[in-house]
Motif scaffolding. Structure first.
Motif, mmCIF file in Angstrom:
data_model
loop_
_atom_site.group_PDB
_atom_site.id
_atom_site.type_symbol
_atom_site.label_atom_id
_atom_site.label_comp_id
_atom_site.label_asym_id
_atom_site.label_seq_id
_atom_site.Cartn_x
_atom_site.Cartn_y
_atom_site.Cartn_z
ATOM 1 N N SER A 27 -1.515 -10.428 -10.115
ATOM 2 C CA SER A 27 -1.562 -9.195 -9.220
ATOM 3 C C SER A 27 -2.604 -7.821 -10.143
ATOM 4 C CB SER A 27 -0.755 -8.911 -8.425
ATOM 5 O OG SER A 27 0.348 -8.375 -9.419
ATOM 6 N N PHE A 28 -3.075 -7.123 -9.273
ATOM 7 C CA PHE A 28 -3.761 -5.839 -9.885
ATOM 8 C C PHE A 28 -3.432 -4.848 -8.812
ATOM 9 C CE2 PHE A 28 -7.061 -8.000 -8.073
ATOM 10 C CZ PHE A 28 -7.986 -7.182 -7.502
ATOM 11 N N THR A 29 -3.187 -3.727 -9.408
ATOM 12 C CA THR A 29 -3.328 -2.192 -8.307
ATOM 13 C C THR A 29 -4.641 -1.696 -8.507
ATOM 14 O OG1 THR A 29 -1.033 -2.367 -8.647
ATOM 15 C CG2 THR A 29 -1.949 -0.436 -7.768
ATOM 16 N N VAL A 30 -5.275 -1.333 -7.201
ATOM 17 C CA VAL A 30 -6.464 -0.427 -7.111
ATOM 18 C C VAL A 30 -6.052 0.990 -6.702
ATOM 19 C CG1 VAL A 30 -8.450 -0.046 -5.649
ATOM 20 C CG2 VAL A 30 -7.927 -2.250 -6.446
ATOM 21 N N ALA A 62 -1.751 -2.944 -4.082
ATOM 22 C CA ALA A 62 -1.355 -3.682 -4.953
ATOM 23 C C ALA A 62 -2.058 -5.202 -4.142
ATOM 24 C CB ALA A 62 -0.009 -3.870 -5.074
ATOM 25 N N THR A 63 -2.541 -5.749 -5.060
ATOM 26 C CA THR A 63 -3.477 -7.257 -4.782
ATOM 27 C C THR A 63 -3.111 -8.240 -5.435
ATOM 28 O OG1 THR A 63 -5.420 -5.653 -4.073
ATOM 29 C CG2 THR A 63 -5.802 -8.064 -4.481
ATOM 30 N N GLN A 120 0.784 -1.164 0.006
ATOM 31 C CA GLN A 120 0.137 0.016 0.059
ATOM 32 C C GLN A 120 0.931 1.123 -0.029
ATOM 33 O OE1 GLN A 120 -3.630 -0.078 2.710
ATOM 34 N NE2 GLN A 120 -2.496 -1.856 3.589
ATOM 35 N N ALA A 121 0.338 2.325 -0.592
ATOM 36 C CA ALA A 121 1.174 3.621 -0.611
ATOM 37 C C ALA A 121 -0.031 4.652 -0.298
ATOM 38 C CB ALA A 121 1.745 3.760 -1.903
#
Length: 154
Positions: free
Chosen positions: A98-101, A120-121, A69-70
């Protein structure tokens, strides 16, 4: 930019610190709650009966895990009774497993973002104890919400 998902999340009294604003850790909790809602309830066309949300097509035994997380805080989030925060979410990157929200919280409709966030998930196969390769169906659903990375100051 693809679609975005916006939800209203009500802060609770326990979220407020002694200065009267939402504590930084609680802001991440609000974002995580919005992220889970995004995964479970984001509208998609032509869903099979009984299926909802962005991740409706995951195989049984696959779950999502936060990898990183950022977060950046741009403005104070003061608690106002009965005024929920507005969280807007989208997908900013899609990889192999993976993918980023990306997400932003606004204190009021039309206001500037108070918080910017990327999460990032990883899709995780619990049976194999390994990352789950994103299927074409899941990738297609994620692409519907694909947009730009979050504008961070870094």
């Amino acid at each position: 930019m693809g679609d975005t998902y916006t939800t209203r999340i009500q802060a609770r009294y326990r979220d407020i610190n002694l200065a009267g604003h939402v504590d930084n850790v609680e802001a991440v909790r609000i974002l995580d709650e919005a992220r889970l809602e995004f995964f479970r309830f984001a509208p998609l066309p032509d869903l099979p009966a009984g299926r909802t949300g962005l991740l409706h097509a995951l195989d049984d035994g696959v779950s999502e895990l936060v990898a990183s997380q950022a977060v950046e805080y741009h403005a104070e989030m003061r608690f106002v009774p009965y005024q929920p925060f507005l969280a807007t979410l989208w997908v900013s990157r899609i990889g192999g497993s993976s993918f980023t929200v990306g997400a932003e919280i606004r204190v009021e409709e039309g206001g500037a973002p108070a918080v910017a966030w990327e999460c990032a998930t990883v899709l995780w196969d619990r049976g194999a104890q390994a990352p789950w390769p994103i299927s074409e169906r899941v990738r297609s659903d994620l692409e519907r919400y694909l947009g730009d990375p979050v504008a961070m100051r870094r």
